[in-house]
Structures are given as C-alpha cells and as structure tokens.
Scaffold this active site. Structure first.
Site, PDB file in Angstrom:
ATOM      1  N   TYR A 156       0.886  -1.262  -0.005  1.00 52.53           N
ATOM      2  CA  TYR A 156       0.125   0.018  -0.007  1.00 52.53           C
ATOM      3  C   TYR A 156       0.852   1.297  -0.073  1.00 52.53           C
ATOM      4  O   TYR A 156       1.957   1.091   0.110  1.00 52.53           O
ATOM      5  CB  TYR A 156      -0.930  -0.004   1.079  1.00 52.53           C
ATOM      6  CG  TYR A 156      -0.652  -0.167   2.510  1.00 52.53           C
ATOM      7  CD1 TYR A 156       0.359   0.431   3.141  1.00 52.53           C
ATOM      8  CD2 TYR A 156      -1.549  -0.919   3.399  1.00 52.53           C
ATOM      9  CE1 TYR A 156       0.726   0.178   4.445  1.00 52.53           C
ATOM     10  CE2 TYR A 156      -1.472  -0.670   4.689  1.00 52.53           C
ATOM     11  CZ  TYR A 156      -0.293  -0.329   5.292  1.00 52.53           C
ATOM     12  OH  TYR A 156      -0.010  -0.315   6.530  1.00 52.53           O
ATOM     13  N   GLU A 157       0.121   2.582  -0.221  1.00 51.93           N
ATOM     14  CA  GLU A 157       0.886   3.563  -0.344  1.00 51.93           C
ATOM     15  C   GLU A 157       1.916   3.778  -1.526  1.00 51.93           C
ATOM     16  O   GLU A 157       3.021   4.297  -1.533  1.00 51.93           O
ATOM     17  CB  GLU A 157       1.448   4.066   1.076  1.00 51.93           C
ATOM     18  CG  GLU A 157       1.540   5.276   1.451  1.00 51.93           C
ATOM     19  CD  GLU A 157       0.058   5.981   1.488  1.00 51.93           C
ATOM     20  OE1 GLU A 157      -0.669   5.402   1.862  1.00 51.93           O
ATOM     21  OE2 GLU A 157      -0.117   7.258   0.928  1.00 51.93           O
TER      22      GLU A 157
END
Lengths: 566, 566
Positions: A426-427
């Site tokens: 994620y990110e």
C-alpha cells in the site's frame, strides 16, 4: 515477549543525524535535545504499556460489520483515545492547527514505536496525520478552521480514498464523480475500496479525503480533484450533524491487520468540499502521500523491531541441543546467531534511513533549502521500500527462529509477518517506489543521488583511521553505486524500471552500511561488531543487485508471457 | 486461475537427466520413457481436475475436532480415495508391498503436482509413503505383511511422531516411554505434537510411527526406538478392531494448511510394535526422513508453480496503466516482467535439482553404486531447502504481483504463501538442512561435492560453443563454489554452521544455473532466454552468499545476545 521500544537506537541516531543543528533553527528551537529524549520516552511508555497488549487482541477479534456498524476489537477505542489524549496524533501538526509542531524526526520515531506495538491500531492515527498535512497545505481557510483542530486532537479521524476496483496503482482510471451543488459543495458518487479505518464505532466523525472527477475533468490523472467528505455533516456549531450519504458496504477479509477495519465505501451523492484547486487533486494527494510513504516505511521497521524482540527472547529461552554443561538455548547455535544478527543489522539500517529522511524533511521545513528538499524526496522511496521489505524479511526470519512454533498462531510470530505484508504494497507498491526513485527522483540528472553518495564516501574516508577494512568496503560499494547510477541515467525508462527494485535495494544497502559505519565510529563496542555484520555479510549483496540493474529489460521482453508457462 | 501441471518441464528434465539410462536398468525396465510420460499425464489430470478445486475449500473449512472426531474439509475424503484408487500413494512402493515400484523420479514429479494442486491434502499421502518406506526397510516380516498392502493401497494412512513440546529439532530430548508387554508388544506413553494428518474422520485406520525410549534406552538420540502404533488394533483378519489408547487432544491453529489436521496426540499405554532394532529408532527414522525431505522440497516447488501460474494469469488480465493503444495488462510492465521471469527461473531451477536428487536415488537403487548414493545424499538437503525457499519466495512475489488484491484472502494468492511457509521448517528446518550439507554430507572430504562441481564445469565447457557468455559465468560460479568448499572443509563446525545457509543457497544457485544452461543447449528458444535470466540475474548472488560463508562465526559470537537489543 512484550514490545520494547528501541530508545537507545533513537538516541544514537539523533546524535549521528545532528539533532542539535535542527534544534538550533528557529522553527524547532522549542524542542531541544533533552526534551526530544523525554518525548520519545513518554511515547515509548504508552506503546509498551497501552498499545502492545492489544496487538494479539486485534488479531483474534477482527473488526467486523454488524448491522451497518463497524465494530472494532476490544480495547481499541480506549487505546485510540489514549493516543489522542497524549497529543500523538497531532504531534507534527502546526500549532495553529492544534498540533504540537514537533519535528518529523521525532514524529517518525513515535510512529515507528506505535507501529511496532500495534500496527492495526496505529494505522488510524497515521492516516489522520496524513489528512492533517494535506488540509494544512491545500484546504481553504474555512475548512482548515473547522476540521484541523478536531483532527489534530484525535476527536475526529481522517482517511484516504484513492483505490477503486479497476483503479489500483493506476489512480487515473478512477470513475468516482463529483457534481457541483448550488451551495458551493459537491455531490460525490462512486465506490472506493481498501479504505483503511474507513469506519469505526467509537469515532464521532470520520473525514474522507476522496479523489473524484468533476464533470469537466480530463481523463487520466490530470482531471482528478480532491474532496473532503465527512461521515457526519458538521452543524453550525461544528458538531457532527446529519449523516452524509456514505455507506460502509463491507470489510475486507485480509491476510493480516485483522484489527484494522478495511472498508468498501459507497458514496451516493455524498456532500463534499473541494480541497485545493479543481483538477489538481493528484498534486494535493501527493503532498500527503510523500510523508505517508515515510510513515509506512517505519511501520515496516516497527514490526521488524517487535518481531526481532520476540525472536531474540524466544531464542534465549528455548532449549534445544546440548553443550558439555547441559541444554543450550538456541541463541547459542551459529545459524540462529546469524539470523538474529542479520535481523538486528537490517533493522538499524532501515531505521537510520527512515530517520535520515525525516531529518531532511525537517531541515527543509526549517531552512527552505532546496538541497534538503531534494534529499528528502530522494530518500522517501528508499525509506518506504527498504523499511517495509525489512519488516517482511525480519518477520519471516522471526518465524524461522521459532521453528514449528512459528507456524502455529498462538506464539504471535506469524502475526507480525501477516500484518506487515501489506506495507510493501500500500501507499504505492515497492515496485512503484523503485520506479519513483529511478525516474522522478533522477530527473535532476542524479544530482541528489550523487550528493548523497559523496557524503557516504566522505564519511568512509573519515572512518578509515579507526575502521580501515570496513571503511574501505563501504567506500567501494558507494563507488559501485555511483557507477550504476551513471549507467542508469543513460538508460531509457523501461530499462530503468526493469532494474529499479534491485537498484533501490542496493542503494539502501549502501546507506545502511554507511549508518552502521558511522555508528561504529561514534559509539564503538557492540555497535562496531554489528557494523561488521552489516558490512561484511549484508553489504556484498549490492554487487549482485547492481548487476541486475545493469541488465536492462531486453531479456525480460524476449520471453513472451506464454513462453513463461511451464 | 486453475492449477496447470508443468508437464513440459518434466519432459525436458527427463531428457536432461537421461531417463532412458534409468529405464535401461533391470530394476526400472518396466517403465520406459513413453510410459513415464503417460503416467505423469494421468497424474496431472487427477491433480488439475480433482485436487486443485479443493485447495481453497480446505483453507476456508479448516479441519476441526468435534466431540473427539477429527472432521476434514468437504471433498477431502473423496479426493483422498481418488488418489488411493489411482495407486498414487503406493506408486514408489515395492510390488511385493502392493506398490507400483515406480522410479522416485516419477513419484517425485507426481508428488510435486499433488502439492501444487492441494498441499493440505497431499500431506496425508506423502506421510504414508514415508511410512511405507520405513516399514519396507526396517519392519519384521509379520508387520510388513499386515500393514504394507493396506498402506500402499491407501486404505490405511501413516504418520510420523517425532516432536514433543520440549523436543523439536532436538529429537534426543524426547520423553515418550515404551514399556515391554508380555506378548512382545510395547506400551507407549507420552505426548506428541505437530502430528500431520494425525487423525481424520474418513480413514478406517491410522498407523503412527512413534519415537519413544525403552526403559534401558540411553539418554539422547542413541536410546530412542521406533514403534508402530495403530489407532485401531488389527483383529485376526487384519481388520480394524479395538480402539488403541491414543487420543487426539487438540488440533493446532496454524498460519496455513488449514485443511490438514495437525494433531496433538496423547498415548496412554497404547499398544505398539518395535520397528527395527531397539535403540536404533533414529537410524530407521532417517531412512524415512531422507526421502521425506525430498518430498517436502517438491511441496515447495509445487506451491511455487501454482502461485506462479496464478500470478501470471492475473498479470495477463489485470489492466493498470496505459499504452498508446489503450489500457495495458500489468504483464507489460518491466518490474512485473522481472518478477515473473524470476519466479519462473527459480521454479525450473528448484525442480531440476529435486528431480536430479530423485534420479540419483533411482540410479543408486538400480545399480547399488556408492557414487549415486553419495550424490543423492548430497542433493537431498539442497533439494529440500532450496525447493521450500523457492516456494516461499515465489509465493511472496505472487502476492506482490497481485498488489492490494494479494493481501485480501479472496484471491488465494496469500494462501499459497501461508501454506508453504511451514515447508521451510518441518522435516528438519532449512538451517538444519544446511548444517547437514556442511557436516555429514562433507564427511567424505567433499568428494561428492567436488564430483558434482566437476560435472557442472564439464557441462559448461560443452556449452561454450553455443552459449559462450552464459557458459563462462556458470563455469566461474562453479569455480567459486569449489574454492568456498575447500575453505569450508578447513573450517571447524561452528564456523561452517554460521555460513551453512548461505553456502547451501550458493550451491543451489550454481546447480540451478547449470540446469538452465543445459536446457538452453538442449532446447534453445525460450529456454535459452530463461537461462539468460537465471544466469545473468539470479546467479550473481552466489558471490555475496559465499562471502558470508567465508566469514566464519567470530563476528556473530562477538555480539552477546543482550548487545543485540536496540
């Protein structure tokens, strides 16, 4: 074993980074070194005593959706309020936003500790911090005045809404629409997935930052705008009023982070307000994402520290095999020693890189110097990817040290590995971090990278007197990195991207070795012994990684996907 | 995507190994090459159609203990019977035991396919195969006649009982006792943990091979004996009769393999029969474990193949990002290509090593030649550790390729990683495999290792004409391995063990590169392109690994455990 915060590492790294120089700037003069130490110790106490006991609880009592209400694990509400009450959510927010205005260096260390103690819980505050930063930079004064104090105090929480089923890493493919309302607000319609802490029973309000496309928005990322959409519309007094048209459709069933509610959110003409300029939503989101990426990097490091601490304690007490004087704890076995020393060396290296990145952000904030901004920008993808890869690798070694007990869930060793796994995704996946490093962060012709390599080599020169062999190896590896960087700058983007992940890791190994060498020189003793492990055992991998980076992409595209099937 | 068996790899590897030479021996003359292909195709059909659909079912419907009955996932009983009905459980057992007498080369390929299709289910047959082998070699004629046909047909199942709570890798610390009964049998008392398929509702009988200590057994491994303890005592007709005093206390809650019942078994004076000589139980168990280690190695490879197949299919259909002509499947991105090519190259390398090991076992069986026995013994720990490490690494890359969808359980990508994780631990952790390689398997002064390195270099010489660059790199890496082996032979055991894991991996990289080079030479085309990936991208790591192996252990012991804490 209970989580123990790495305060001695933080103290050493504040020395090595030159924290006093930061505290000498007007921006951070209010936080001298002794106060910094006191702040970290206070956060450590909260993490060790209040957060850490909840880590297993969250895993065993997953967040769940019950008649439209998102139930959180027992104890999470109280711990969240304790984090808020300590001011830790708004610790890096500006004082005018209701924050403490602490340096990112300290906020990053605190975030690492909270992640190590209970990652599923820490995610909530981390996303709120990111939202505060986005609003500080981009929201209109009215929105700022209404929302920032409530977010910084932790009374309300914030989320990020980027992903849709068809639009993961490719954010520009999103379909969520925003239609102007007569009152100047917007009606948001669409579905967002993977919304971390997108809903929770104990929060009086949850504010979503939502990417959506205005009617006149161009296709792709250039036509995306950013909106603030609260779960409850604030009334005239600023209290949560009418329910907005956003619904929690379901929670994901995930590999880890069971305590963290990961929501599918449905917006049906929900009322929202534009943040920043129309069609400039990606730019605003990137402000938030850059620091969030550092925040995710230290999530990996926090979990690595926790997994390491547990594995070390296990290895010191688990008796297997014999010595002439009786049963021996497995920590006496050479292969277990190798694993533990590897884990420890990796964690320190990743921590040093992350705090260097935070320090550069602070120096940029305090001085406005473009060099510090470039340094922070360069280090961000390295801190994110190497921090999270370290989390994964260290947690997996932790399982291995536990043997069969690592595979049964009751020991908790496996939970670290499950929880941390998503941080590499994620990110921005770690592949995307590496592409960012080799493209956007090299758009300066490599100036920021070469400046950093110069510093590594200068430090190695200084260290030659006390540690000739180790200094020589760090210098040589930095030189190999310089040559690989020169090669990379001559490559087209596809070739760069084919080697980006190995290149980023090689960069991290060099920076980690540099930090270990500085630590050896500064503190000696066990720090020098650990530096030897890092430089003699881990650093040599850089050559193989850089060999991959030099390969380009021709060989990869010579294999058609159908040729790959066995 | 549905599991697809790697038949083209098997066909190629049978060529490269010289299967025809094996089929020319009297022992295996009944299984010529065309029959071998038909057997593999038949097994592939069973795996693809009957076993693979159960993989997710087993994960979602874990085995559970219900009022003392061990319930298995829906469909497992029928699939188990289909495996038995096909003769696959007894495929390598001697014809006089009721088996098919197939070469291990084919049995290993079949075991890989069954593992890739449904590892949680395949574990049952694998352990029964191990028990058959132990009984064939060590049991008295009466026991053999009673048990072997029932095990080989799959009517009854077999388990291995080594581990106790205080005795994991350190088997010699076990406390289970065996007391002689007047009728020549023994009364077994103690608790065993981590007993894979230790109980199941659909099996008419389960036969436990239990390590226990006789009253006059010395402490440590020298005083351990092996006993056969059936769940139901056979009556005069050989049918399951009275219930024996063995109880399933609980099932473990595991990271993966939820479909496989992992039992805690309590023996309260359970009736058992000695297998082999008193106090020689470890030797008998090692017969079984050596082949079981190869079996576990191919478990890793099977899961790697399944995870790779799913990731490749996902990458070909998942649209993210754009090209000038529209949306692009992520398989077009360079970093995804890199990951897929890495996975594929690793799987082929690990498969080649495992089948080389099986081939050596077969040649040893067929010819009795000590050289083949030494070759099989040398390759077993490499096949086990590298096969299972490959399973882990490939499954993790599979998650990464899935992005956020890799972290949610519904895609199944995470299940491969959870399921395969224990294969690096059980049947001797991979650290123990590496210690075995660097100690017991080097007790010949390195003769078997040097003979294999000679062969790799000779093959590289032959390949120079067509593939000069790749052949050169394989030759050089083999030379580096030779030098590291010479260094290792001069080291004491602690130093060897400190470098054992990196040394084993370097050995595997060289052997894998050798297999890829042979494949390139034999088949050309995409095999040559894949060889380039393996040799130019993966093989260079050997230098860093061998550098670690040379480091010895001094630096590791210079760090006291308490110095490691941050």
């Amino acid at each position: 074993m209970p989580y123990r915060a790495p305060l001695s590492d933080f103290a050493l790294l504040l020395d090595l980074l030159g924290y006093d120089r930061l505290a000498a700037t007007p921006r951070f003069a209010a936080v001298p070194r002794d106060m910094a130490g006191a702040i970290l110790a206070e956060a450590a106490r909260l993490c060790e005593t209040t957060l850490a006991p909840l880590n297993r609880v969250g895993d065993r009592h997953p967040a769940r959706l019950e008649n439209g209400v998102t139930r959180t694990p027992p104890g999470f509400a109280e711990a969240y309020r304790a984090i808020a009450a300590g001011g830790w959510i708004g610790m890096a927010a500006r004082p005018e936003s209701g924050g403490m205005g602490l340096p990112m260096t300290l906020a990053t260390a605190v975030n690492e500790m909270m992640s190590g103690a209970c990652l599923a819980l820490q995610l909530g505050p981390l996303l709120t911090q990111g939202q505060i930063e986005a609003l500080e930079h981009h929201a209109a004064p009215g929105l700022r005045a209404l929302y920032l104090p409530r977010l910084a105090s932790g009374e309300w929480a914030g989320t990020m809404n980027l992903t849709e089923p068809q639009a993961g890493s490719d954010v520009g493919a999103l379909r969520t629409k925003a239609e102007p309302n007569p009152d100047g607000s917007y009606a948001i319609t669409g579905q967002k997935i993977y919304i971390t802490w997108g809903d929770a029973d104990f929060l009086p309000n949850i504010c979503h930052l939502v990417l959506a496309r205005l009617p006149d928005g161009a296709p792709g990322t250039a036509g995306i705008s950013l909106f603030l959409v609260p779960k409850f519309l604030p009334d005239a007094a600023g209290n949560p009023g009418a329910r907005n048209a956003v619904t929690t459709v379901s929670l994901e069933h995930k590999l880890g982070l069971h305590g963290s509610p990961t929501c599918v959110l449905q917006y049906d003409g929900a009322k929202g307000w534009l943040v920043g300029e129309a069609h400039r939503g990606m730019a605003a989101m990137f402000t938030m994402m850059n620091n969030a990426r550092l925040g995710v990097g230290v999530q990996g490091i926090g979990v690595a520290e926790a997994a390491f601490g547990q594995a070390l304690a296990f290895a010191q007490t688990r008796i297997q095999g014999r010595t002439p004087t009786g049963g021996a704890a497995i920590v006496e076995h050479a292969d277990v020693r190798r694993m533990l020393a590897t884990m420890r060396a990796q964690v320190f290296a990743a921590r040093a890189i992350a705090l260097s990145c935070a320090h550069a952000i602070d120096m940029a904030t305090a001085t406005g110097a473009p060099d510090w901004q470039a340094r922070a920008a360069l280090l961000t993808p390295i801190a994110k990817a190497y921090g999270t890869d370290t989390g994964h690798e260290v947690a997996q070694l932790g399982i291995q040290i536990h043997g069969g007990m690592g595979f049964v869930e009751e020991t908790g060793a496996a939970q670290y590995a499950r929880d941390v796994r998503v941080t590499s995704i994620y990110e921005g996946t770690n592949g995307i971090q590496a592409m960012d490093l080799t493209a956007r962060k090299m758009a300066d012709g490599g100036a920021a990278a070469f400046a950093l390599i110069d510093e590594v080599q200068a430090a190695a020169e200084t260290a030659r007197a006390g540690h000739p062999e180790l200094a020589h190896e760090v210098w040589q590896a930095a030189e190999a990195l310089r040559e690989a960087t020169e090669t990379l700058l001559k490559q087209g983007l596809t070739d760069r991207f084919a080697g980006a992940v190995p290149y980023l890791r090689a960069f991290a190994l060099v920076l980690g070795a540099d930090a270990h060498l500085r630590a050896a020189r500064h503190a000696g003793g066990p720090r020098a012994a650990l530096a030897r492990v890092a430089i003699r055992r881990l650093l040599p991998e850089h050559a193989a990684l850089l060999a991959q980076a030099r390969e380009g992409s021709t060989d990869l595209y010579a294999l058609a996907p159908e040729d790959l099937a066995a």
